[in-house]
Enzyme design. Structure first.
Site, short mmCIF file in Angstrom:
data_model
loop_
_atom_site.label_atom_id
_atom_site.label_comp_id
_atom_site.label_asym_id
_atom_site.label_seq_id
_atom_site.Cartn_x
_atom_site.Cartn_y
_atom_site.Cartn_z
N GLY A 1 0.77 -1.24 0.00
CA GLY A 1 0.00 0.00 0.00
C GLY A 1 0.80 1.29 0.00
O GLY A 1 0.35 2.30 -0.53
N GLU B 1 3.29 4.12 6.16
CA GLU B 1 2.07 3.40 5.78
C GLU B 1 1.16 4.30 4.96
O GLU B 1 1.12 5.51 5.16
CB GLU B 1 1.31 2.96 7.04
CG GLU B 1 1.66 1.56 7.53
CD GLU B 1 1.09 0.45 6.65
OE1 GLU B 1 0.79 0.70 5.46
OE2 GLU B 1 0.96 -0.67 7.16
N ASP C 1 -5.52 1.64 10.14
CA ASP C 1 -6.95 1.39 10.30
C ASP C 1 -7.15 0.81 11.72
O ASP C 1 -7.19 1.55 12.70
CB ASP C 1 -7.35 0.43 9.17
CG ASP C 1 -8.85 0.20 9.05
OD1 ASP C 1 -9.60 0.60 9.93
OD2 ASP C 1 -9.26 -0.43 8.05
N LYS D 1 -7.16 6.42 10.14
CA LYS D 1 -8.58 6.12 10.35
C LYS D 1 -8.79 5.80 11.83
O LYS D 1 -9.01 4.66 12.22
CB LYS D 1 -8.96 4.91 9.49
CG LYS D 1 -10.30 5.04 8.78
CD LYS D 1 -10.66 3.75 8.09
CE LYS D 1 -11.26 3.98 6.74
NZ LYS D 1 -11.77 2.74 6.12
N VAL E 1 -11.75 3.42 1.35
CA VAL E 1 -11.04 4.29 0.41
C VAL E 1 -10.01 3.51 -0.40
O VAL E 1 -9.41 2.54 0.08
CB VAL E 1 -10.38 5.48 1.13
CG1 VAL E 1 -11.43 6.40 1.71
CG2 VAL E 1 -9.43 5.01 2.23
N ASP F 1 -5.72 -0.36 -2.18
CA ASP F 1 -6.43 -1.25 -3.10
C ASP F 1 -7.74 -1.76 -2.51
O ASP F 1 -7.97 -1.70 -1.31
CB ASP F 1 -5.58 -2.48 -3.42
CG ASP F 1 -5.51 -3.45 -2.22
OD1 ASP F 1 -5.12 -3.01 -1.12
OD2 ASP F 1 -5.89 -4.63 -2.39
N ARG G 1 -4.93 0.67 -7.13
CA ARG G 1 -3.74 1.25 -6.50
C ARG G 1 -3.16 2.40 -7.31
O ARG G 1 -2.52 3.29 -6.75
CB ARG G 1 -2.64 0.18 -6.36
CG ARG G 1 -2.96 -0.93 -5.35
CD ARG G 1 -1.68 -1.67 -4.99
NE ARG G 1 -1.92 -2.98 -4.40
CZ ARG G 1 -2.11 -3.19 -3.09
NH1 ARG G 1 -2.09 -2.18 -2.25
NH2 ARG G 1 -2.30 -4.41 -2.64
C1 PRP Z 1 -3.59 -2.28 4.41
C2 PRP Z 1 -2.86 -0.96 4.55
C3 PRP Z 1 -2.14 -1.12 5.86
C4 PRP Z 1 -3.08 -1.97 6.67
C5 PRP Z 1 -3.89 -1.11 7.61
O1 PRP Z 1 -2.69 -3.25 3.90
O2 PRP Z 1 -1.95 -0.78 3.49
O3 PRP Z 1 -0.92 -1.78 5.69
O4 PRP Z 1 -3.97 -2.62 5.73
O5 PRP Z 1 -4.86 -1.88 8.29
P1 PRP Z 1 -4.78 -2.18 9.84
O6 PRP Z 1 -4.41 -0.92 10.54
O7 PRP Z 1 -6.20 -2.59 10.14
O8 PRP Z 1 -3.83 -3.30 10.07
P2 PRP Z 1 -3.18 -4.66 3.34
O9 PRP Z 1 -3.12 -5.67 4.40
O10 PRP Z 1 -4.49 -4.47 2.63
O11 PRP Z 1 -2.06 -5.03 2.29
P3 PRP Z 1 -1.59 -4.13 1.06
O12 PRP Z 1 -0.79 -3.01 1.63
O13 PRP Z 1 -0.77 -5.04 0.23
O14 PRP Z 1 -2.84 -3.65 0.37
MG MG Z 2 -4.82 -3.91 0.86
MN MN Z 3 -0.56 -2.33 3.57
#
Ligand code: PRP
Ligand code: MG
Ligand code: MN
Length: 183
Positions: free
Chosen positions: A45, A103, A107, A135, A157, A163, A169
């Site tokens: 991400g 990051e 979330d 968030k 979002v 993604d 992305r």
């Molecule tokens: C998403 C985002 C953060 C994480 C946040 O990554 O990029 O790394 O989730 O969520 P959290 O605070 O609830 O842990 P994801 O796991 O979707 O992988 P990606 O970055 O490859 O999309």
């Molecule tokens: Mg992701």
């Molecule tokens: Mn991520």
């Protein structure tokens, strides 16, 4: 240009992001002027934000290094964090380093909590968390963001690295995904 057809609304435009990222870069440059930071992006991400952020860290602190770790918390097509995080650390040693963890979004906080714990256990001297989007309303752990781009409303979002099921992305802005695209 019109936003992508799956986007209900643009939350943070290219210009909003450009302006804010430039400010964040200046702030980091001054905070890390003498600290040789290791800027560690979390794949996938953060890749777009990383590319813009590192180029905004001006003047460049001596010994600034760039690396990537990999983490995944969302299970496939889910819009919810699974709570379990798979992590692969970067290639550079973190012992004694001032790490800036980057990051796209914090979330629930699960991903960054795991990463920060791993980095401190591996001997990082300090670890700051920089996130484009915070968030806060969805946090389940007490992870604090040291520097945030924007506070993010409780909507799903995508774009600027974020993604849904690996799509969107490459959008240059952050937008709200139309619910019919994930329901
Ligand atoms: C998403 C985002 C953060 C994480 C946040 O990554 O990029 O790394 O989730 O969520 P959290 O605070 O609830 O842990 P994801 O796991 O979707 O992988 P990606 O970055 O490859 O999309
Ligand atoms: Mg992701
Ligand atoms: Mn991520």
């Amino acid at each position: 240009m019109e936003p992508h057809e799956d986007i209900a609304k643009v939350l943070f435009s290219e210009e909003d992001i450009r302006t804010r990222v430039a400010e964040m870069g200046k702030e980091l440059a001054s905070l890390y002027e003498t600290k040789q930071p290791l800027v560690l992006g979390v794949l996938s991400g953060s890749f777009v934000f990383m590319a813009d952020l590192v180029r905004s860290i001006q003047p460049v602190p001596t010994g600034l290094h760039v690396d990537f770790a990999r983490a995944r918390s969302y299970a496939g097509k889910s819009t919810l964090s699974s709570g379990e995080v798979d992590v692969i650390m970067g290639k550079l040693p973190v012992r004694g380093r001032h790490v800036i963890l980057v990051e796209d979004i914090v979330d629930t906080g699960n991903t960054t909590k795991h990463l920060i714990k791993g980095l401190m256990e591996s001997g990082a001297e300090t670890c700051a968390l920089v996130a484009l989007l915070n968030k806060k309303c969805r946090r389940v752990t007490d992870v604090g963001v040291s520097l945030e781009g924007f506070e993010c409303p409780d909507e799903f979002v995508v774009g600027y690295g974020l993604d849904f099921n690996e799509e969107y992305r490459s959008l240059p802005y952050v937008g709200v995904l139309k619910p019919q695209c994930y329901q």
